[in-house]
Every structure is written in C-alpha cells, then in structure tokens.
Design an enzyme around this catalytic site. Structure first.
Site, PDB file in Angstrom:
ATOM      1  N   ARG A  58       8.995 -16.244   3.864  1.00  0.00           N
ATOM      2  CA  ARG A  58       9.236 -14.892   4.514  1.00  0.00           C
ATOM      3  C   ARG A  58       7.854 -14.121   4.747  1.00  0.00           C
ATOM      4  O   ARG A  58       8.016 -13.344   5.689  1.00  0.00           O
ATOM      5  CB  ARG A  58      10.205 -14.056   3.418  1.00  0.00           C
ATOM      6  CG  ARG A  58      10.730 -12.839   3.968  1.00  0.00           C
ATOM      7  CD  ARG A  58      11.692 -12.571   2.998  1.00  0.00           C
ATOM      8  NE  ARG A  58      12.446 -11.089   3.426  1.00  0.00           N
ATOM      9  CZ  ARG A  58      12.453 -10.001   2.691  1.00  0.00           C
ATOM     10  NH1 ARG A  58      11.724 -10.023   1.655  1.00  0.00           N
ATOM     11  NH2 ARG A  58      12.869  -9.071   3.081  1.00  0.00           N
ATOM     12  N   HIS A  62       7.324 -11.705   8.259  1.00  0.00           N
ATOM     13  CA  HIS A  62       6.889 -10.452   7.967  1.00  0.00           C
ATOM     14  C   HIS A  62       5.521 -10.078   8.570  1.00  0.00           C
ATOM     15  O   HIS A  62       5.420  -9.253   8.849  1.00  0.00           O
ATOM     16  CB  HIS A  62       7.126  -9.769   6.416  1.00  0.00           C
ATOM     17  CG  HIS A  62       8.719  -9.736   5.946  1.00  0.00           C
ATOM     18  ND1 HIS A  62       9.023  -8.870   5.128  1.00  0.00           N
ATOM     19  CD2 HIS A  62       9.717 -10.170   6.545  1.00  0.00           C
ATOM     20  CE1 HIS A  62      10.374  -8.697   5.065  1.00  0.00           C
ATOM     21  NE2 HIS A  62      10.839  -9.592   6.139  1.00  0.00           N
ATOM     22  N   ASN A  90       9.723  -4.640   2.824  1.00  0.00           N
ATOM     23  CA  ASN A  90       8.890  -5.232   1.849  1.00  0.00           C
ATOM     24  C   ASN A  90       8.971  -4.730   0.379  1.00  0.00           C
ATOM     25  O   ASN A  90       8.793  -5.507  -0.724  1.00  0.00           O
ATOM     26  CB  ASN A  90       7.236  -5.206   2.290  1.00  0.00           C
ATOM     27  CG  ASN A  90       6.976  -5.999   3.450  1.00  0.00           C
ATOM     28  OD1 ASN A  90       7.639  -7.020   3.696  1.00  0.00           O
ATOM     29  ND2 ASN A  90       6.064  -5.332   4.342  1.00  0.00           N
ATOM     30  N   HIS A 191      17.397 -18.462   6.041  1.00  0.00           N
ATOM     31  CA  HIS A 191      18.358 -18.144   4.981  1.00  0.00           C
ATOM     32  C   HIS A 191      19.053 -19.227   4.323  1.00  0.00           C
ATOM     33  O   HIS A 191      19.827 -18.881   3.480  1.00  0.00           O
ATOM     34  CB  HIS A 191      19.200 -16.859   5.518  1.00  0.00           C
ATOM     35  CG  HIS A 191      18.609 -15.531   5.576  1.00  0.00           C
ATOM     36  ND1 HIS A 191      19.013 -14.450   5.854  1.00  0.00           N
ATOM     37  CD2 HIS A 191      17.063 -15.320   5.716  1.00  0.00           C
ATOM     38  CE1 HIS A 191      18.015 -13.462   6.233  1.00  0.00           C
ATOM     39  NE2 HIS A 191      16.873 -13.983   5.784  1.00  0.00           N
TER      40      HIS A 191
HETATM   41  C1  HEM Z   1      16.794 -11.658  11.826  1.00  0.00           C
HETATM   42  C2  HEM Z   1      16.875 -10.614  10.918  1.00  0.00           C
HETATM   43  C3  HEM Z   1      16.690 -11.032   9.613  1.00  0.00           C
HETATM   44  C4  HEM Z   1      17.081 -10.137   8.616  1.00  0.00           C
HETATM   45  C5  HEM Z   1      17.985  -8.761   9.015  1.00  0.00           C
HETATM   46  C6  HEM Z   1      16.539 -10.357   7.246  1.00  0.00           C
HETATM   47  C7  HEM Z   1      16.931  -9.858   6.220  1.00  0.00           C
HETATM   48  C8  HEM Z   1      16.721 -10.197   4.927  1.00  0.00           C
HETATM   49  C9  HEM Z   1      16.936  -9.379   3.472  1.00  0.00           C
HETATM   50  C10 HEM Z   1      17.669  -8.202   3.504  1.00  0.00           C
HETATM   51  C11 HEM Z   1      16.369 -10.507   2.691  1.00  0.00           C
HETATM   52  C12 HEM Z   1      16.447 -10.002   1.033  1.00  0.00           C
HETATM   53  C13 HEM Z   1      15.630  -9.337   0.550  1.00  0.00           C
HETATM   54  C14 HEM Z   1      15.788  -8.595  -0.637  1.00  0.00           C
HETATM   55  O1  HEM Z   1      16.814  -8.168  -0.790  1.00  0.00           O
HETATM   56  O2  HEM Z   1      14.913  -8.498  -1.400  1.00  0.00           O
HETATM   57  C15 HEM Z   1      16.046 -11.528   3.160  1.00  0.00           C
HETATM   58  C16 HEM Z   1      15.317 -12.601   2.311  1.00  0.00           C
HETATM   59  C17 HEM Z   1      14.869 -13.796   2.910  1.00  0.00           C
HETATM   60  N1  HEM Z   1      14.505 -13.784   4.295  1.00  0.00           N
HETATM   61 FE1  HEM Z   1      15.235 -12.948   6.218  1.00  0.00          FE
HETATM   62  N2  HEM Z   1      15.802 -11.821   7.367  1.00  0.00           N
HETATM   63  C18 HEM Z   1      15.705 -11.969   8.731  1.00  0.00           C
HETATM   64  C19 HEM Z   1      15.014 -13.073   9.546  1.00  0.00           C
HETATM   65  C20 HEM Z   1      14.446 -13.718   8.826  1.00  0.00           C
HETATM   66  C21 HEM Z   1      13.642 -14.950   9.139  1.00  0.00           C
HETATM   67  C22 HEM Z   1      13.293 -15.079  10.834  1.00  0.00           C
HETATM   68  C23 HEM Z   1      13.134 -15.606   8.522  1.00  0.00           C
HETATM   69  C24 HEM Z   1      11.926 -16.614   8.274  1.00  0.00           C
HETATM   70  C25 HEM Z   1      11.635 -17.377   9.400  1.00  0.00           C
HETATM   71  C26 HEM Z   1      13.587 -15.026   6.921  1.00  0.00           C
HETATM   72  C27 HEM Z   1      13.225 -15.644   5.798  1.00  0.00           C
HETATM   73  C28 HEM Z   1      13.875 -15.038   4.667  1.00  0.00           C
HETATM   74  C29 HEM Z   1      13.769 -15.626   3.625  1.00  0.00           C
HETATM   75  C30 HEM Z   1      13.235 -17.068   3.319  1.00  0.00           C
HETATM   76  C31 HEM Z   1      14.297 -14.929   2.439  1.00  0.00           C
HETATM   77  C32 HEM Z   1      14.445 -15.027   1.050  1.00  0.00           C
HETATM   78  C33 HEM Z   1      12.752 -14.641   0.257  1.00  0.00           C
HETATM   79  C34 HEM Z   1      13.058 -14.567  -1.374  1.00  0.00           C
HETATM   80  O3  HEM Z   1      13.969 -15.371  -2.075  1.00  0.00           O
HETATM   81  O4  HEM Z   1      11.983 -14.334  -1.749  1.00  0.00           O
HETATM   82  N3  HEM Z   1      14.472 -13.959   7.208  1.00  0.00           N
HETATM   83  N4  HEM Z   1      15.973 -11.450   4.672  1.00  0.00           N
END
Ligand code: HEM
Ligand SMILES: *[C@@H]1O[C@H](CO)[C@@H](O)[C@H](O)[C@H]1NC(C)=O
Ligand SMILES: *[C@@H]1O[C@H](CO)[C@@H](O)[C@H](O)[C@H]1NC(C)=O
Length: 319
Positions: A58, A62, A90, A191
C-alpha cells in the site's frame, strides 16, 4: 498531469548503461546485492507479521498517487513542509515505515548513495506480493526522490479515493492518474491481502444494502455502531485468504462480502466493471497478468529522473 511514457523510462535507464535486457539491470553492475538484500528484509518482516506485506504494498500505491512515485509519502514533517503521513488516507493507517528504514539502511550498507527510496518502495511492493504467493515481475528502476512532501494533495479526496467512494469517483480518480478502468479493477485486486479499520467500514456494514446480511452482522461484532467506538478494530479485506495474494478477493465481491463500500462498488449489479470482476474471480491467470501490467504502469506515474530530485540518504528527510 501526464505520466511519462514507459518508453522514456526505459531509454533513461538503458541508454547510459548500454544494457537492454531487463530493467532490473539498472543497479546490477553497481549493486548486485540489491535485490537479495531487500528480499531478505521483506521476508523477515513478513515472517514476523504476515500483514506487513500488505502494508508495504500500500505504501507504493500511496506514493505513486500523490505527486508521482517519488517517495514523498516517506518524508517526516520538516520546517519547510508538512508530512503526508497525517493526511486522511494515511493517518492511523499507513504503516511499514520502520521496515522501509531497515531496508534503506541495509541497502546503504551494500551500495551507498545509489538507490532511491522510490525505487525501494517499488521493489518492496513486488517482493511483498511475490512472498505472499503472487507474481514476481521485473521492477523498472531509475526513479529519484522528491525534495518535499505534498500534504494538501495527499489529503484531497480526489487524490487517493476514500472507502465510501462511488464507482464513478474511483474511475475518475484513476483516470486522473493516467490509469484505465481495467487498471482500476486489476490494481484493486491488491485488496486480496491486508486489513481495514472499523472507521472505514462502519457505514457499509450498518447502512448499505449491497452487502450479504450475515457477513454484515458478523462484522458488526467487531465494529460498534457509534463513531468513536472501536474505530481502529480490524477486519480483513479478503476474508477468504487475508495473507495470500490470489484472486479470492474477487470471489468475495461476487458474494457481496466486501468489507468496504468502495470495494463492493466494483461489483454492484450492472456497473461497468461487473464483467471484469467475474473474469478475475473465475480466471486467476487473467487477474495475475493484468495486475502485473497495471502495477508496472502505476510505478511509472510522474517519476523524477536525470538530475531531478535526489537520492535520499534517509527516506524520512531530504539530504
Ligand atoms: C481504488 C481505490 C482504493 C481505495 C478506495 C482503497 C481504500 C483502502 C482502505 C480504506 C483501506 C483500509 C485502510 C484502513 O482502514 O486503515 C485500504 C487498505 C489497503 N489497500 Fe487500498 N484502496 C484502493 C486501492 C488500492 C490499490 C491500488 C492498492 C495497491 C496496489 C491498495 C492496497 C491496499 C492494501 C494492501 C491495503 C491493506 C493495508 C494493511 O493491511 O496495512 N489499495 N485501502
Ligand atoms: C484533511 O481532509 C479531511 C477529510 O477529508 C478534513 O476533515 C481535514 O480538515 C483536512 N485537513 C486539513 C488540515 O486540511
Ligand atoms: C464520504 O464521506 C464523507 C464524510 O465522511 C463525505 O463528505 C463524502 O461526501 C462521502 N463521499 C461519498 C462519495 O459518499
């Protein structure tokens, strides 16, 4: 903002060195230990805590979505700018900075002053995916690091979409970064690993209709209804296999078992992305090959090259 063409990146990387096979060759002669050094630190971080692979992946996303892949998201506060770490997507959420510090110091030991923090983020994202059972691609290299952080851009709702974004918000945000709707669905497959906080899924499990009621109910047990209660409680983004990089995330979408509103928007009855979600759910190779192409494309967004920016010595501050 136009993103630089992949061709320009390739030319920048290879013409001076006279090598043309793999982009990974950029540091090969000057730093043959680079890849094993990074892989080793990522492997031990994931051994300690499997979720760390998701957190590191992630960080690359970002980084690339805010002012390009220039490691601006790794900078701490300084007298001349405010860190992106406190921006809405973040704050209380981005993690893995200590692992990046460990990687950077290990890399500086073997090859001082030549590998940027932005390239480290790209390699670390690839290694995280590969270690958790996903593909292993050649990372294009040659990015340089920013001289500032961009808090206002990171905090703006149209830069990194929020958990309550609609499909059209998602599509236009990706378009703003030069990424197609197909790139959106493929990259969203990230995800398949990692977790989300209650504050990001409360509304979805209590108010939305496009969710499996028993799935909603079981998550309500982890996430109290009222704001401020259990905001940081976690639920997996892919409940079927949270630590395995596979296509089961898309199967959860077909079952209406997405934890985030924005995730379920990709498969919500008649939207432009339903067909592609079904394809990825039934064909893991289609997902893996599209994800690989799209993350390479994402890694090229507005990179700094040549004499732009710098190679930071410490990823948390400019030299
Ligand atoms: C397209 C729109 C996207 C939205 C709206 C989105 C939103 C989110 C949100 C809300 C979370 C949870 C954060 C939290 O609650 O602290 C999350 C986690 C995550 N996102 Fe996304 N995301 C998007 C795209 C992506 C992309 C493109 C990637 C990577 C190529 C990605 C990788 C991840 C990963 C791996 C997590 C888990 C992180 C952890 O467990 O520390 N996301 N995302
Ligand atoms: C950042 O964005 C959030 C919500 O999107 C907003 O509430 C907050 O005021 C913004 N912070 C700053 C310092 O602009
Ligand atoms: C998401 O929630 C924020 C406040 O929590 C609100 O300002 C914004 O309009 C919502 N966006 C969508 C697309 O519903």
């Amino acid at each position: 903002m136009a993103s630089p063409s992949p061709l320009l990146l390739v030319l920048f990387v290879f013409l001076p060195l006279g090598i043309g096979r793999s982009d990974a060759n950029l540091y090969y002669n000057s730093c043959p230990q680079l890849f094993p050094t990074i892989r080793g630190v990522v492997q031990s971080a994931i051994n300690k805590e499997p979720r760390m692979g998701a957190s590191l992946l992630r960080l690359h996303f970002h980084d690339c979505f805010v002012h390009g892949c220039d490691a601006s998201n790794l900078l701490d506060d300084s007298p001349s700018f405010k860190s992106e770490k406190g921006a809405a997507p973040n704050r209380n959420s981005a993690r893995g900075f200590e692992v990046i510090d460990q990687i950077k110091s290990a890399v500086e030991k073997v090859c001082p002053g030549v590998v940027s923090c932005a390239d480290i983020l790209a390699i670390t994202a690839r290694d995280s995916v590969a270690i958790l059972g996903g593909p292993n691609w050649d990372v294009k290299l040659g990015r340089r690091d920013s001289l500032a952080a961009y808090f206002a851009e990171a905090n703006a709702t149209n830069t990194i979409p929020a958990a309550n974004a609609s499909l059209s918000n998602l599509i236009s945000s990706f378009q703003n970064h030069g990424l197609s709707t197909r790139d959106l669905v493929a990259l969203y497959g990230a995800h398949t690993i990692g977790e989300a906080r209650c504050t990001n899924f409360r509304q979805h499990i209590y108010q939305d209709k496009n969710i499996d009621p028993s799935f909603a109910k079981s998550n309500q047990g982890k996430c109290p209804k009222n704001n401020g209660n259990g905001d940081n409680n976690l639920a997996p983004l892919d409940a079927q296999s949270p630590n395995k990089f596979d296509n089961t995330y898309f199967k959860t979408l077909l079952n209406k078992q997405a934890i985030l509103h924005s995730d379920q928007e990709l498969y919500n009855g008649g939207g432009a992305t339903d067909t592609l979600v079904r394809t990825y759910a039934s064909n893991p190779n289609a997902f893996i090959s599209d994800f690989t192409a799209s993350i390479i494309k994402m890694g090229n967004i507005n990179i700094l090259t040549g004499s732009q920016g710098q190679i930071r010595k410490n990823c948390r501050r400019v030299n």
